[in-house]
Design an enzyme around this catalytic site. Sequence first.
Site, PDB file in Angstrom:
ATOM      1  N   THR A  49      34.761  36.460  45.205  1.00  0.00           N
ATOM      2  CA  THR A  49      35.210  36.350  46.584  1.00  0.00           C
ATOM      3  C   THR A  49      34.397  35.247  47.246  1.00  0.00           C
ATOM      4  O   THR A  49      33.592  34.577  46.610  1.00  0.00           O
ATOM      5  CB  THR A  49      35.011  37.682  47.335  1.00  0.00           C
ATOM      6  OG1 THR A  49      33.605  37.860  47.601  1.00  0.00           O
ATOM      7  CG2 THR A  49      35.520  38.851  46.516  1.00  0.00           C
ATOM      8  N   CYS A  50      34.588  35.081  48.557  1.00  0.00           N
ATOM      9  CA  CYS A  50      33.860  34.015  49.240  1.00  0.00           C
ATOM     10  C   CYS A  50      32.360  34.289  49.307  1.00  0.00           C
ATOM     11  O   CYS A  50      31.573  33.386  49.563  1.00  0.00           O
ATOM     12  CB  CYS A  50      34.414  33.816  50.651  1.00  0.00           C
ATOM     13  SG  CYS A  50      34.349  35.285  51.703  1.00  0.00           S
ATOM     14  N   GLN A 120      40.060  42.757  47.852  1.00  0.00           N
ATOM     15  CA  GLN A 120      39.625  41.822  46.817  1.00  0.00           C
ATOM     16  C   GLN A 120      39.210  42.562  45.548  1.00  0.00           C
ATOM     17  O   GLN A 120      39.533  42.145  44.434  1.00  0.00           O
ATOM     18  CB  GLN A 120      38.475  40.972  47.366  1.00  0.00           C
ATOM     19  CG  GLN A 120      38.923  40.015  48.459  1.00  0.00           C
ATOM     20  CD  GLN A 120      37.775  39.508  49.314  1.00  0.00           C
ATOM     21  OE1 GLN A 120      36.676  40.067  49.319  1.00  0.00           O
ATOM     22  NE2 GLN A 120      38.016  38.439  50.066  1.00  0.00           N
ATOM     23  N   GLY A 190      45.816  28.872  55.404  1.00  0.00           N
ATOM     24  CA  GLY A 190      45.693  29.913  54.390  1.00  0.00           C
ATOM     25  C   GLY A 190      46.483  31.145  54.767  1.00  0.00           C
ATOM     26  O   GLY A 190      46.309  31.692  55.862  1.00  0.00           O
TER      27      GLY A 190
END
Length: 420
Positions: A49-50, A120, A190
Amino acid sequence: MTLIAVGIDHQHAPLELLERATVPEHEWSKALRTLAGYSNVHEAVFVSTCLRTEVFASVDRFHGAVDEVTDLLVEITGISRDEFTDRLTVNFDRNAVTHLFEVAAGLRSMVPGEYEVLGQLRRSFELAQEEHTVGPELTLLFQRALATGRKVRHDTALSRGSVSFARTAVEVALEEPGDAWDGATAVVVGAGQLGGGAVRALLDVAPSLSDIVLVNRTAERAHELVATIGDPRVRVAPLADLAAETARARLVLMAVETTEPLLRAPDLADRIDPLVVVDLSMPRAVAADVATLDAVRVNDMEHLRERVNAALEGRREAVAEALALVNADITHYLTEQRARGAAAIVRSLRDHFEEIADGELERRSHELDDLTPEQRNLVQSLVRSAVAKIAHRPTVALKDAAGTDRGSRLADAVRQLFEL
């Protein structure tokens, strides 16, 4: 087998390293297939993930598996092994379980309780299922962790307030002084979970915006999101129109997966009106030189971290409440795991003894040829009864100690003594 979790996250690594370690979703399958080919790895889930890139795996040899997972991270991120030194976190068995449950609950997120990480994790688990890299151990573990994550958000105070990573970023951006949002245009780049969350947050937090432009590489996905949101102020624009849409906007929020910046200083060089840019992308979608422009204010992960750290001072009780729920679920899961492990070892022990008895009866059956069928049955019954009595005491001890450290030690001893 041993459970491990190996990776880096925002709590132990700088954002610059996390940015470079972020792996695009289209490469996750490759990572899973590589993990499946390692000799020490039986099951694996790859998460990127980020704010974290890590592997959860069920393995044979702890040190060998950690080396193999590190090799994968080096290969797939292009980061040298030396750069990972002192940045990788390694958890095993109970600590790995605790780590996953706390991640799912949002307790290890930059915004405690944020719900994006739950989606996620679920996506990572589903992909591992599709690639057949998970078996019963990780399947049950992820199912329980995801269930606990949902429970925390439903049953505790941690879910109150800004529990969305995207929403918190929007609130931080709209607090910037000197910016009037009445009739302004916002651009969100996005159409994934973060992007969708940002659009919803803007509609809620800044109802006076005139329109919100959703920019995405795939127009179909953007139109699907707009249809789901159902607000006439939200419209779709292609990525090719980003510069033109940015020229009209007062706010640009980046929540996109990209390998290079989409917004650079030359794109905004003639900017006079104030512009707030929020970059939630990892790797970053906004070039560093954008922050040097007088008319532009850039908020990135560091700004968000500062805001969250300040807000946390008033949410200690909520975090403690969520942590208590998570710890209770972890204890319940581990107790069940140990009980299942005891049941398995008991079955193996009984099967082992029965195989010995059957083997001896078969090997010496010719010595019983002079016996009548009734006498042969009696001998067989006596042998099996004796074996059952021998097995009784260790099986009772294993069952009684199931779910405790003593039970784990007994199970290990039985496996070694009888080579199970």
